[in-house]
Design a protein around this motif. Structure first.
Motif, PDB file in Angstrom:
ATOM      1  N   ARG A   1       0.803  -1.222   0.000  1.00  0.00           N
ATOM      2  CA  ARG A   1       0.000   0.000   0.000  1.00  0.00           C
ATOM      3  C   ARG A   1       0.836   1.273   0.000  1.00  0.00           C
ATOM      4  N   THR A   2       2.102   1.194   0.324  1.00  0.00           N
ATOM      5  CA  THR A   2       2.957   2.384   0.296  1.00  0.00           C
ATOM      6  C   THR A   2       3.853   2.401  -0.941  1.00  0.00           C
ATOM      7  N   SER A   3       3.675   1.445  -1.833  1.00  0.00           N
ATOM      8  CA  SER A   3       4.481   1.394  -3.052  1.00  0.00           C
ATOM      9  C   SER A   3       3.990   2.434  -4.052  1.00  0.00           C
TER      10      SER A   3
ATOM     11  N   SER B   1      -8.180  -8.787  -1.693  1.00  0.00           N
ATOM     12  CA  SER B   1      -9.486  -8.133  -1.534  1.00  0.00           C
ATOM     13  C   SER B   1      -9.382  -6.851  -0.726  1.00  0.00           C
ATOM     14  N   PHE B   2      -8.523  -6.857   0.282  1.00  0.00           N
ATOM     15  CA  PHE B   2      -8.358  -5.673   1.117  1.00  0.00           C
ATOM     16  C   PHE B   2      -7.358  -4.678   0.526  1.00  0.00           C
ATOM     17  N   MET B   3      -6.250  -5.177  -0.019  1.00  0.00           N
ATOM     18  CA  MET B   3      -5.202  -4.281  -0.513  1.00  0.00           C
ATOM     19  C   MET B   3      -5.648  -3.469  -1.729  1.00  0.00           C
TER      20      MET B   3
ATOM     21  N   VAL C   1      -9.210   1.151   1.781  1.00  0.00           N
ATOM     22  CA  VAL C   1      -8.199   0.149   2.104  1.00  0.00           C
ATOM     23  C   VAL C   1      -7.910   0.219   3.600  1.00  0.00           C
ATOM     24  N   ASP C   2      -7.926  -0.923   4.252  1.00  0.00           N
ATOM     25  CA  ASP C   2      -7.708  -0.980   5.698  1.00  0.00           C
ATOM     26  C   ASP C   2      -6.717  -2.103   5.993  1.00  0.00           C
ATOM     27  N   ILE C   3      -5.456  -1.733   6.189  1.00  0.00           N
ATOM     28  CA  ILE C   3      -4.408  -2.719   6.434  1.00  0.00           C
ATOM     29  C   ILE C   3      -4.672  -3.506   7.711  1.00  0.00           C
ATOM     30  N   GLU C   4      -5.123  -2.817   8.748  1.00  0.00           N
ATOM     31  CA  GLU C   4      -5.353  -3.496  10.027  1.00  0.00           C
ATOM     32  C   GLU C   4      -6.488  -4.506   9.929  1.00  0.00           C
ATOM     33  N   GLN C   5      -7.518  -4.160   9.177  1.00  0.00           N
ATOM     34  CA  GLN C   5      -8.617  -5.106   9.012  1.00  0.00           C
ATOM     35  C   GLN C   5      -8.151  -6.326   8.211  1.00  0.00           C
TER      36      GLN C   5
END
Length: 206
Positions: free
Chosen positions: A109-111, A176-178, A188-192
């Motif tokens: 997600r930070t790329s 699905s989340f990323m 987008v929710d990395i923690e979830q």
């Protein structure tokens, strides 16, 4: 383990070492990698001009643009997975797989390179990232399967599901989340994503 903001992917590129796609000439392959990491479109016509060859020559070496772009993206993913693996050092079982997954989610997600592709070529990017038409999903499933198998061999994980099926499930959940913002216009929710992965892993643990 380097902070994410300090990671310079271009510095990790080494054209002197064999890359995963020997059928693609080094000059063409690393040109595409540089474009991906520079957040620029991989354009075959411009590539031919920059490399001083004809477009026909490029097409003889690379069947489709998607093939070359997918190869370059996979090369970047190999760095991400290697960096994510460091998060598992000193851990075992569910804790190790979870730590590696969380780190990988952060890296994805930070790329800036992936963000550029997903923003400018969303359909193409998702096709290469999340389907069998690209090389990345298969690579990630194989990588996760290997990690799970290592934990099984070490006696730190005993999943009820077949290891391959569990690896595929975890990768699909991560996708699905990323890429939720592109797939379904969801945040987008990395923690979830991490919580879901941990929930699946814990449900499989003895």
């Amino acid at each position: 383990m380097p902070a994410i903001k300090d990671i310079n992917y271009k510095a990790l590129v080494d054209p002197t070492k064999p890359h995963p796609f020997p059928e693609i000439p080094d000059e063409i392959f690393f040109y595409a990698v540089d474009k991906v990491l520079s957040e620029k479109r991989v354009d075959l016509t411009q590539m031919a001009a920059d490399l001083g060859v004809s477009r026909v020559t490029i097409h003889r070496k690379v069947r489709r643009r998607d093939d070359l772009l997918g190869a370059a993206m996979l090369y970047v993913f190999t760095f991400m997975l290697d960096l994510a693996l460091e998060a598992g050092n000193g851990k075992a079982g569910v804790e190790r797989i979870g730590a590696i997954s969380h780190r990988l989610f952060e890296l994805v997600r930070t790329s800036n390179a992936l963000h550029f592709l997903l923003s400018n070529e969303p359909e193409c990017a998702l096709r290469l990232l999340t389907t069998k038409k690209g090389p990345i999903q298969g690579y990630m499933v194989a990588g996760v399967e290997l990690m799970l198998a290592e934990e099984v061999d070490n006696g730190t994980l005993a999943p009820r599901m077949p290891v391959h099926s569990l690896a595929y499930l975890l990768v699909r959940v991560g996708e699905s989340f990323m890429y939720a913002d592109v797939i379904a216009d969801e945040p987008v929710d990395i923690e979830q994503a991490y919580e879901c992965v941990m929930g699946i892993l814990k449900s499989q643990a003895t």
